[in-house]
Design an enzyme around this catalytic site. Structure first.
Site, PDB file in Angstrom:
ATOM      1  N   GLY A  57     -89.450  23.960  72.766  1.00 56.36           N
ATOM      2  CA  GLY A  57     -90.634  24.698  73.189  1.00 56.36           C
ATOM      3  C   GLY A  57     -91.303  25.539  72.124  1.00 56.36           C
ATOM      4  O   GLY A  57     -92.042  26.464  72.459  1.00 56.36           O
ATOM      5  N   THR A 111     -89.030  18.655  70.112  1.00 57.60           N
ATOM      6  CA  THR A 111     -87.716  19.284  70.054  1.00 57.60           C
ATOM      7  C   THR A 111     -86.936  18.945  71.317  1.00 57.60           C
ATOM      8  O   THR A 111     -87.515  18.684  72.365  1.00 57.60           O
ATOM      9  CB  THR A 111     -87.861  20.815  69.906  1.00 57.60           C
ATOM     10  OG1 THR A 111     -88.642  21.104  68.755  1.00 57.60           O
ATOM     11  CG2 THR A 111     -86.521  21.512  69.779  1.00 57.60           C
ATOM     12  N   SER A 136     -87.780  28.900  65.619  1.00 55.94           N
ATOM     13  CA  SER A 136     -87.528  29.665  66.841  1.00 55.94           C
ATOM     14  C   SER A 136     -86.402  29.060  67.672  1.00 55.94           C
ATOM     15  O   SER A 136     -86.111  29.557  68.761  1.00 55.94           O
ATOM     16  CB  SER A 136     -88.799  29.718  67.691  1.00 55.94           C
ATOM     17  OG  SER A 136     -89.823  30.382  67.023  1.00 55.94           O
TER      18      SER A 136
END
Length: 587
Positions: free
Chosen positions: A493, A406, A472
């Site tokens: 993360g 990411t 997330s």
């Protein structure tokens, strides 16, 4: 100046963009503008970037420079973000690209719009997708590597949708920098070389092996020139024909073949799955924090809600007087437990799950959640609350991975518009499938819960046809008390994105740190398990004090990649996480 490769492309490059080519076509340049790592730390020593008019913060200097030059040529924040993303596809291929998905927040001077480019499950997907022959969940990498884990990519369709609404330069113009870099080459960074050396599965893909590795099986060394003519051809087609050429035609056929013909773990994606993909506009999740307003992405991302919930707990405390140390970590960790407990039960794709967004960020509910925190002792493990306006009949088992696949892009243009975009292929190098078209495919479907049923109830984040897995990712926009843009930020993360963003917000808003200092603070938090503190940092010295409050403490690597831009009366100030190789630069 390097000569353009083909005459038709001259018409796509205005005089302003011609200035890009000396930077973006110099294979010897690599990271020449990037600071060197501090001796003995492995981290890059950086100072906050400053600019008078516009700024880009991104995870690689070449990508940031592409965005900066697009802004300098009169491009919008969206134009710059597109250029950054496509260059990241080359220089940071392990983290994002057109084979993955993204969430984008766009601040249009007076209003915030959020676009969902998250990957979707193929129409043939079933809830039992990640169960083995014994009916038990597969081991993670048994599921990840191969076509089974690949979701229908959304990033390119998202970029095109944003460009149609907010782009100022032409579509071919914003794609041109990545084409030049793909053709002329760039030097492999130490970070990419190191990740290739640690990677266990990528060499099993013959196309990826030929691209990233030498004949003896070792990664191509840092400083070696890497060219990607296949990706250049793909981008030329996209520039000429639009994103439709990716979602139908030869590129789409290549994606489907790569997924369905995987030798050991084939998937079931079809051409119709690609053709039918759509970007969704979502309602932003916003809430107050002291004199500020913090806004983020709504479901299927859990990031915006969780960040807001944690910040609402912290608002009950005088964080400004609470200097960085065990007490601050205690409050952030306890607030994190509460948020992650709610996340586990209530969050999922809103097309499939009745997510009680209004209740989860209701001020009265959050005040009651804050009252649960004991200032002197950890609660250990939190249970989900009972927010108003909710109706759910699901169980939700947590899926709290840490990934390297990411990246985050923050941009502010000279008109005051901004982009906060978090972009992903999920795990590092995704599904470990490289298409003949020159890009890696995501493994995003492993963000679904592997077990479709818990305690005889369906799991809300189970696999279903056309569904978007819970995320997330937490691209964030902060407004000041007058409703003006104050900051844009986000991080990679996995589920740790949420505490990374919270840490940065507290550092900037409460502790009044410059963005670079804030993002470089030690990482810490709780995802409703142990309290995690970052190895090799000052945070290790807080372990005993936290344990005295009843925390179970683990010391782990916490590899954030936070990118922040703050808007001030004198211009823009930016920070790019020193744990990665990025920069914050502008004009």
């Amino acid at each position: 100046m390097t000569k353009l490769a083909s005459a038709p492309w001259r018409r796509f490059l205005g005089a302003g963009l011609l200035a890009l080519t000396p930077f973006l076509t110099s294979a010897a340049l690599a990271q020449s503008d990037a600071p060197a790592p501090e001796a003995g730390t492995g981290r890059i020593a950086k100072q906050a970037g400053t600019a008078a008019h516009d700024m880009v913060a991104a995870a690689n200097p070449l990508a940031a420079q592409a965005g900066r030059e697009i802004l300098g040529a009169g491009g919008s924040a969206v134009d710059a973000a597109i250029a950054v993303q496509l260059v990241l596809n080359l220089v940071e291929p392990q983290s994002s690209g057109i084979g993955g998905g993204a969430f984008l927040l766009y601040w249009d001077k007076t209003k915030l719009i959020t676009l969902d480019g998250r990957e979707t499950a193929p129409a043939a997907a079933k809830p039992e997708r990640f169960l083995g022959p014994d009916g038990k969940p597969m081991k993670f990498y048994d599921a990840v590597v191969g076509g089974r884990s690949v979701g229908v990519p959304g990033t390119l369709r998202l970029l095109e949708a944003a460009h149609k609404r907010w782009g100022k330069l032409s579509w071919p113009q914003v794609i041109a920098p990545a084409i030049r870099l793909a053709e002329d080459g760039f030097t492999i960074s130490p970070r990419l070389n190191g990740l290739l050396g640690q990677e266990k599965f990528l060499q099993n893909d013959p196309i990826a092996r030929g691209y990233f590795y030498q004949t003896d099986g070792t990664p191509k060394p840092a400083g070696a020139v890497l060219r990607n003519p296949a990706f250049a051809r793909t981008l030329r087609d996209i520039a000429e024909k639009g994103a439709d050429v990716f979602y139908s035609g030869d590129i789409a056929a290549d994606i489907v073949a790569s997924v369905t013909r995987h030798a050991t773990n084939p998937g079931d994606m079809t051409l119709e799955d690609l053709k039918s993909y759509k970007v969704e506009e979502r309602e932003p999740v916003c809430g107050s924090y002291r004199t500020y307003r913090i806004c983020g992405m709504g479901p299927p991302s859990s990031g915006g809600i969780a960040v807001q919930q944690i910040m609402s707990v912290l608002e009950t405390q005088d964080m400004a007087a609470m200097t960085l140390g065990p007490e601050a970590v205690h409050w952030m960790a306890e607030a994190g437990r509460l948020a992650f407990a709610d996340r586990a039960l209530y969050l999922g794709d809103p097309a499939f799950v009745n997510v009680p967004v209004r209740g989860l960020v209701d001020p009265g509910y959050l005040k009651s959640r804050a009252a649960i925190v004991n200032p002197d002792a950890s609660m250990g493990r939190a249970t989900a609350g009972d927010p108003p306006f909710q109706k759910t009949e699901f169980r939700f088992a947590p899926s709290d991975g840490i990934e390297f696949g990411t990246s985050h892009i923050s941009v502010v243009d000279r008109d005051g518009n901004a982009v906060s975009m978090t972009t992903t292929i999920e795990d590092g190098f995704g599904a470990r499938i490289m298409t003949r078209s020159g890009f890696l495919l995501n493994n995003e479907l492993t963000d679904f819960n592997f077990a479709p049923v818990e305690e005889d109830k369906p799991v809300a984040n189970r696999v279903e046809p056309g569904k978007r897995p819970r995320s997330s990712m937490a691209p964030t926009v902060v407004l000041d008390g007058g409703g003006k843009l104050y900051a844009v930020l986000g991080s990679p993360g996995g589920s740790q994105i949420i505490p990374y963003v919270v840490k940065s917000l507290v550092g900037i808003l409460d502790w009044k740190l410059d963005p670079q200092t804030a993002v470089d603070l030690p990482n810490f938090g709780s995802r409703n398990g142990p309290t995690e503190i970052e190895a090799g940092t000052e945070a290790e010295t807080w372990k005993a004090a936290l344990e005295a409050k009843g925390h179970e403490v683990t010391v782990i690597e916490m590899n954030s990649g936070i990118q922040v831009i703050v808007v001030g009366p004198g211009g823009l100030t930016g920070g790019a996480d020193s744990r990665r190789e990025g920069v914050a630069i502008g004009n």
